[in-house]
Scaffold this motif. Structure first.
Motif, PDB file in Angstrom:
ATOM      1  N   THR A  68       0.862  -1.187   0.000  1.00  0.00           N
ATOM      2  CA  THR A  68       0.000   0.000   0.000  1.00  0.00           C
ATOM      3  C   THR A  68       0.898   1.236   0.000  1.00  0.00           C
ATOM      4  O   THR A  68       2.039   1.176   0.453  1.00  0.00           O
ATOM      5  CB  THR A  68      -0.927   0.056   1.236  1.00  0.00           C
ATOM      6  OG1 THR A  68      -0.119   0.090   2.424  1.00  0.00           O
ATOM      7  CG2 THR A  68      -1.876  -1.132   1.286  1.00  0.00           C
ATOM      8  N   ASP A  70       0.907   5.601   0.667  1.00  0.00           N
ATOM      9  CA  ASP A  70       0.301   6.880   1.032  1.00  0.00           C
ATOM     10  C   ASP A  70       0.996   7.951   0.202  1.00  0.00           C
ATOM     11  O   ASP A  70       2.204   7.865  -0.049  1.00  0.00           O
ATOM     12  CB  ASP A  70       0.513   7.175   2.519  1.00  0.00           C
ATOM     13  CG  ASP A  70      -0.211   6.174   3.416  1.00  0.00           C
ATOM     14  OD1 ASP A  70      -1.325   5.752   3.059  1.00  0.00           O
ATOM     15  OD2 ASP A  70       0.359   5.814   4.457  1.00  0.00           O
ATOM     16  N   LEU A 180      -1.099   1.822  -6.822  1.00  0.00           N
ATOM     17  CA  LEU A 180      -1.291   1.807  -5.372  1.00  0.00           C
ATOM     18  C   LEU A 180      -2.025   3.038  -4.862  1.00  0.00           C
ATOM     19  O   LEU A 180      -2.586   3.008  -3.767  1.00  0.00           O
ATOM     20  CB  LEU A 180       0.065   1.708  -4.662  1.00  0.00           C
ATOM     21  CG  LEU A 180       0.902   0.474  -4.966  1.00  0.00           C
ATOM     22  CD1 LEU A 180       2.224   0.554  -4.199  1.00  0.00           C
ATOM     23  CD2 LEU A 180       0.154  -0.793  -4.602  1.00  0.00           C
ATOM     24  N   GLY A 181      -1.976   4.125  -5.610  1.00  0.00           N
ATOM     25  CA  GLY A 181      -2.635   5.350  -5.172  1.00  0.00           C
ATOM     26  C   GLY A 181      -2.615   6.375  -6.289  1.00  0.00           C
ATOM     27  O   GLY A 181      -1.840   6.259  -7.240  1.00  0.00           O
TER      28      GLY A 181
END
Length: 189
Positions: A68, A70, A180-181
């Protein structure tokens, strides 16, 4: 001198040793129960630890599905051309790279910067300044993605770079490039 039954300790006392020494008998029974209970607890804990490990006894490897990321920059950011793109990754598997991918929703194309992001030992990552659109794209929104890329995905990106493509519609996302983002970024004056 001959030994008689009365000379033998406790020979005249009826019953076995446990009946003759109830306090010591209770102490020994208590210690025995404590030892057996401790051994059972150790066996259960050892079995639980082995269930957490793979069948070969090694810890389970981190996979792309575990990763993951951020992103430090907020969604709906604005830029005059480039955005510093960075964040923190969790559970990054060995043998993978992070890469920024800029999607132009209007053209439905991805644009891929020439080099991967750097990942530091503390799991912070930075893709440096990522170009978003061009001077004709004022007011236009793009999507800046951070993607986990395996070796086959890197070969795909290298081929993209070698052919000097002006964007690409399809990425091997499901197999070799995992987004992932993402954040939306608007090009401003």
């Amino acid at each position: 001198m001959a030994s008689s039954a009365s000379d033998t300790p406790n020979a005249a006392t009826p019953g076995n040793w446990m009946e003759r020494n109830p306090q010591r008998s209770n102490l020994i029974t208590g210690i025995s129960v404590a030892i057996v209970t401790s051994l059972c607890a150790w066996v259960i804990a050892t079995a639980a630890e082995s269930d957490d490990a793979a069948s070969d006894g090694k810890p389970t490897a981190v996979t792309a599905q575990d990763a993951t990321a951020d992103i430090d920059q907020g969604n709906d950011s604005e830029t005059k051309g480039e955005i510093l793109f960075s964040g923190k990754i969790k559970n990054m598997p060995e043998g993978y790279l992070l890469w920024a991918l800029v999607k132009d929703p209007g053209a439905n194309k991805y644009f891929i910067p020439s080099s991967p992001c750097t990942v530091e030992p503390d799991n912070t990552w930075s893709c440096g300044n990522v170009r978003v659109g061009n001077s004709k794209d004022i007011g236009k929104k793009s999507i800046v993605n951070v993607a986990l890329v395996d070796a086959e995905g890197v070969r795909f990106i290298d081929d993209y770079q070698a052919r000097h493509l002006q964007g690409i519609k399809d990425l091997p996302v499901s197999d070799h490039i995992k987004i992932l983002g993402k954040i939306d970024v608007t090009r401003v004056k």
